[in-house]
Design a protein around this motif. Structure first.
Motif, PDB file in Angstrom:
ATOM      1  N   UNK A   1      -6.206  -7.873   3.579  1.00  0.00           N
ATOM      2  CA  UNK A   1      -7.223  -7.555   2.568  1.00  0.00           C
ATOM      3  C   UNK A   1      -7.722  -6.121   2.719  1.00  0.00           C
ATOM      4  N   UNK A   2      -8.399  -5.643   1.682  1.00  0.00           N
ATOM      5  CA  UNK A   2      -9.030  -4.323   1.699  1.00  0.00           C
ATOM      6  C   UNK A   2      -9.987  -4.231   2.883  1.00  0.00           C
TER       7      UNK A   2
ATOM      8  N   UNK B   1      -4.869   4.773   2.449  1.00  0.00           N
ATOM      9  CA  UNK B   1      -4.017   3.810   1.752  1.00  0.00           C
ATOM     10  C   UNK B   1      -4.502   3.527   0.322  1.00  0.00           C
ATOM     11  N   UNK B   2      -3.554   3.372  -0.587  1.00  0.00           N
ATOM     12  CA  UNK B   2      -3.862   2.943  -1.950  1.00  0.00           C
ATOM     13  C   UNK B   2      -3.211   1.577  -2.144  1.00  0.00           C
TER      14      UNK B   2
ATOM     15  N   UNK C   1     -10.999   4.848   7.249  1.00  0.00           N
ATOM     16  CA  UNK C   1     -12.337   5.068   6.664  1.00  0.00           C
ATOM     17  C   UNK C   1     -12.382   4.809   5.174  1.00  0.00           C
ATOM     18  N   UNK C   2     -11.246   5.021   4.507  1.00  0.00           N
ATOM     19  CA  UNK C   2     -11.263   4.924   3.054  1.00  0.00           C
ATOM     20  C   UNK C   2     -10.024   4.177   2.563  1.00  0.00           C
ATOM     21  N   UNK C   3     -10.232   3.280   1.616  1.00  0.00           N
ATOM     22  CA  UNK C   3      -9.123   2.553   0.995  1.00  0.00           C
ATOM     23  C   UNK C   3      -9.296   2.642  -0.513  1.00  0.00           C
ATOM     24  N   UNK C   4      -8.284   3.087  -1.223  1.00  0.00           N
ATOM     25  CA  UNK C   4      -8.348   3.108  -2.687  1.00  0.00           C
ATOM     26  C   UNK C   4      -7.567   1.925  -3.238  1.00  0.00           C
TER      27      UNK C   4
ATOM     28  N   UNK D   1       0.830  -1.208   0.000  1.00  0.00           N
ATOM     29  CA  UNK D   1       0.000   0.000   0.000  1.00  0.00           C
ATOM     30  C   UNK D   1       0.864   1.257   0.000  1.00  0.00           C
ATOM     31  N   UNK D   2       0.415   2.239  -0.773  1.00  0.00           N
ATOM     32  CA  UNK D   2       1.018   3.570  -0.743  1.00  0.00           C
ATOM     33  C   UNK D   2       0.437   4.291   0.465  1.00  0.00           C
TER      34      UNK D   2
END
Ligand code: TXA
Ligand code: MG
Length: 367
Positions: free
Chosen positions: A201-202, A192-193, A210-213, A185-186
């Motif tokens: 896992x995602x 995180x991307x 809250x958010x994962x790309x 992940x970046x």
């Protein structure tokens, strides 16, 4: 010549690891087990040692390496800043199968990052790996310990097969628990991307942030395995990968969420289509589909069929742990073609399908 040792990961002693730690510190290449796959380690601050990794693996020099550390405080000297996001991810998922990308410090040689201004970092959970890195006293760059393009090694014997005579040492510490490489992940930004799906896992990341790309190159219908128009941001994702010796194709089902009966039907239809006199056809599928294949009358199937199962769909961790092992087992079995069942792509299935599609070179076929 390559020095060997077998070490029980439950009884790791400094005495057993010390010679190999000294080799790492002296710029030698040492293959060792991690909880994901075996890694081929070398001192990440020594360009000559790094060159030996690329040489041994036949790895393209534009594919950057992951730097492995033994403790949280080893990260700071390697990066510009530890972002709040990275701090959070490290606290929750380290040690473990999560690789974190941050902006690099000048201490990291260009050969590690292939000229990128970011560096990939991981603290492995495997006790042998962690202790070895700590004893070496240097950050350890370690790609998977396979010949470039081959399935990643999850057994000491896989490393021996690919790298014997090409590396300075191989430590056999038994089977790898996860069996798929770490999630990359970046973490340079605020969320995180995912650049490479893996053991974390995602869904697991979403329990903490809250958010994962997801890198758009991975969400194409080819799961990042083919020639997508979007160049993947993890450079390694663009190469042919994980390929067994026999060609592998993925069986495309009519329904996206295929029933096992339908999956079995598609697999057999393809096997009959491709069967040639004398040559066996391999099938790679789930336990559930294998059970249906076993019940089919022999007359309905090609005479020479080698069915291997990844495990039960109810135990995705087992399927993940078996994937590279089964691909390598097929190399020991003379099959002219391997036909793989497409799996559900949620949670760990996302990483499994990413590897399968790459192993297949994105070759799909329908019944
Ligand atoms: O589980 C693992 O990660 C294993 C074990 C040994 O730790 N290692 C591993 O390394 O899989 P390797 O070299 O086979 O894969 C590293 C991946 C490649 O896809 C590479 O392109 C990506 O990480 N990577 C490394 N540095 C990067 C960076 N700065 N930015 C984006 N991707 C990076
Ligand atoms: Mg690799």
């Amino acid at each position: 010549t390559t020095r060997f040792a077998t070490i029980d990961p439950q009884h790791v002693t400094d005495e057993a690891l010390q010679p190999f730690a000294r080799m790492l510190a002296a710029g030698k290449t040492v293959a060792f087990p991690t909880e994901t796959v075996y890694g081929l380690g070398a001192d990440a601050t020594n360009p000559r040692a790094l060159a030996a990794i690329f040489e041994a693996k036949g790895r393209p020099s534009d594919n950057p390496l992951i730097v492995h550390v033994a403790a949280m405080e080893d990260v700071a000297p390697l990066v510009k800043t530890v972002t709040p996001l990275a701090r959070k991810l490290m606290a929750h998922f380290w040690p473990g199968p999560l690789t974190i990308i941050l902006e690099k410090s000048p201490a990291v040689p260009d050969m590690v990052t292939a000229g990128l201004d970011t560096v990939a970092l991981r603290m492995p959970a495997h006790p042998l790996a962690r202790r070895l890195i700590a004893l070496a006293g240097v950050p350890v760059a370690a790609p998977s310990a396979n010949q470039s393009g081959r399935p990643s090694p999850t057994r000491g014997s896989h490393v021996v097969k690919d790298l014997e005579g090409r590396v300075d040492a191989i430590i056999d510490g038994g089977p790898c628990e996860v069996g798929l490489e770490s999630t990359v992940v970046d973490a340079t930004g605020s969320f995180p991307v995912i650049l490479r799906p893996g053991g974390i896992t995602r869904e697991m990341l979403l329990m903490v942030v809250d958010h994962v790309a997801v890198d758009p190159a991975l969400t194409k219908k080819d799961f990042g395995g083919g020639e997508s128009v979007t160049a993947p941001r993890s450079p390694g994702m663009k190469y042919t990968h994980y390929a067994p010796k026999a060609p592998l194709i993925l069986a495309r089902s009519v329904q996206p969420a295929a029933t096992t009966t339908e999956a079995a039907h598609v697999l057999i239809t393809l096997a009959l289509r491709h069967q040639k006199n004398e040559a066996a056809i391999g099938i790679l599928c789930t336990d559930e589909t294998a059970a249906i294949l076993a019940e089919m009358p022999e007359a309905a199937k090609p005479p020479l069929l080698v069915v291997k199962s990844l495990g039960s769909t109810h135990r995705p961790e087992e399927m993940a742990a078996n994937l590279f092992l089964r691909l390598r087992e097929f190399d020991e079995t003379p099959v002219s073609l391997i036909i793989a069942e497409a799996l559900a792509d949620n949670a760990l299935g996302f990483a499994l399908m990413n590897r399968l599609v790459k192993a297949a070179g994105n070759q799909w076929e329908e019944a």
